[in-house]
Design an enzyme around this catalytic site. Sequence first.
Site, PDB file in Angstrom:
ATOM      1  N   HIS A 138       0.917  -0.910   0.247  1.00 35.77           N
ATOM      2  CA  HIS A 138       0.051  -0.342  -0.004  1.00 35.77           C
ATOM      3  C   HIS A 138       0.678   0.984  -0.231  1.00 35.77           C
ATOM      4  O   HIS A 138       2.037   1.195   0.295  1.00 35.77           O
ATOM      5  CB  HIS A 138      -1.014   0.052   1.280  1.00 35.77           C
ATOM      6  CG  HIS A 138      -1.836  -0.963   1.523  1.00 35.77           C
ATOM      7  ND1 HIS A 138      -2.533  -1.204   2.415  1.00 35.77           N
ATOM      8  CD2 HIS A 138      -2.521  -1.810   0.820  1.00 35.77           C
ATOM      9  CE1 HIS A 138      -2.781  -2.726   2.605  1.00 35.77           C
ATOM     10  NE2 HIS A 138      -3.019  -2.914   1.516  1.00 35.77           N
ATOM     11  N   LYS A 166       6.560   6.206   7.272  1.00 32.96           N
ATOM     12  CA  LYS A 166       5.928   4.944   8.053  1.00 32.96           C
ATOM     13  C   LYS A 166       7.195   4.937   9.296  1.00 32.96           C
ATOM     14  O   LYS A 166       8.226   4.495   9.192  1.00 32.96           O
ATOM     15  CB  LYS A 166       5.195   4.385   7.863  1.00 32.96           C
ATOM     16  CG  LYS A 166       4.218   4.419   6.479  1.00 32.96           C
ATOM     17  CD  LYS A 166       3.421   3.244   6.732  1.00 32.96           C
ATOM     18  CE  LYS A 166       2.097   3.593   5.677  1.00 32.96           C
ATOM     19  NZ  LYS A 166       1.194   2.006   5.075  1.00 32.96           N
ATOM     20  N   TYR A 173       2.510   1.414  13.824  1.00 31.54           N
ATOM     21  CA  TYR A 173       3.342   2.135  13.170  1.00 31.54           C
ATOM     22  C   TYR A 173       2.839   3.934  13.451  1.00 31.54           C
ATOM     23  O   TYR A 173       1.260   4.260  13.392  1.00 31.54           O
ATOM     24  CB  TYR A 173       3.009   1.859  11.088  1.00 31.54           C
ATOM     25  CG  TYR A 173       1.973   1.735  11.098  1.00 31.54           C
ATOM     26  CD1 TYR A 173       1.646   2.929   9.870  1.00 31.54           C
ATOM     27  CD2 TYR A 173       1.034   0.332  10.942  1.00 31.54           C
ATOM     28  CE1 TYR A 173       0.075   2.622   9.917  1.00 31.54           C
ATOM     29  CE2 TYR A 173       0.148   0.959  10.865  1.00 31.54           C
ATOM     30  CZ  TYR A 173      -0.501   1.162  10.027  1.00 31.54           C
ATOM     31  OH  TYR A 173      -1.636   1.724   9.876  1.00 31.54           O
ATOM     32  N   ASP A 208      -6.265  -6.080  -2.243  1.00 38.83           N
ATOM     33  CA  ASP A 208      -4.805  -6.653  -2.238  1.00 38.83           C
ATOM     34  C   ASP A 208      -5.566  -7.448  -3.196  1.00 38.83           C
ATOM     35  O   ASP A 208      -4.069  -7.274  -3.879  1.00 38.83           O
ATOM     36  CB  ASP A 208      -4.370  -6.882  -0.470  1.00 38.83           C
ATOM     37  CG  ASP A 208      -4.088  -5.861   0.203  1.00 38.83           C
ATOM     38  OD1 ASP A 208      -3.888  -5.087  -0.759  1.00 38.83           O
ATOM     39  OD2 ASP A 208      -3.950  -6.181   1.170  1.00 38.83           O
TER      40      ASP A 208
END
Length: 182
Positions: A61, A71, A131, A169
């Site tokens: 992603h 991130k 995260y 996905d």
Amino acid sequence: MVFIQTEIEGVWIIEPKVFSDARGYFMEAFKKGEFEANVGVINFIQDNESQSSFGVLRGLHYQKGEYSQAKLVRVIKGKVLDVAVDMRKSSPTFGRHVSVELSEENKRQFFIPRGFAHGFLVLSDEAIFTYKVDNVYAPQAEASVLYNDKSLAINWPVSEEQLILSDKDRAAVTFENSSFFI
């Protein structure tokens, strides 16, 4: 903390100093001054957490344009293979990826700058993945690269039959047909 520059500039593995005794352990998971001295200034605005079971593959992603995200990821329970793919067309490492195993045992963290697609595969019975991000989630800017695109040659260490993916996905586009950063 030990900051390890990967083979792709801007992508870092961070190993915390862990102090253990009979009571358990203590570590600094994030220290702004140390992070900025090694990686650079990133204004993290949100912490996220997900729980997944063995074989779950989330990714690859990214968010396009002004909604791109940096991130800082880690695993607090279990084990994952974490992957960052360089989506920056002007980069000398365009189309290459870095993989790292993150686990509750090694306590490693992985910093992924803006301009990368990101995904992870759960290798343990369960994983809790957390995260920090430096930008808001914007569904209109969301994009995905097909996890098993042959041109990326990512070695996912779980058989195709054991993978658990979202419909989104599975329907992701190939790397060649992706939106890229300049």
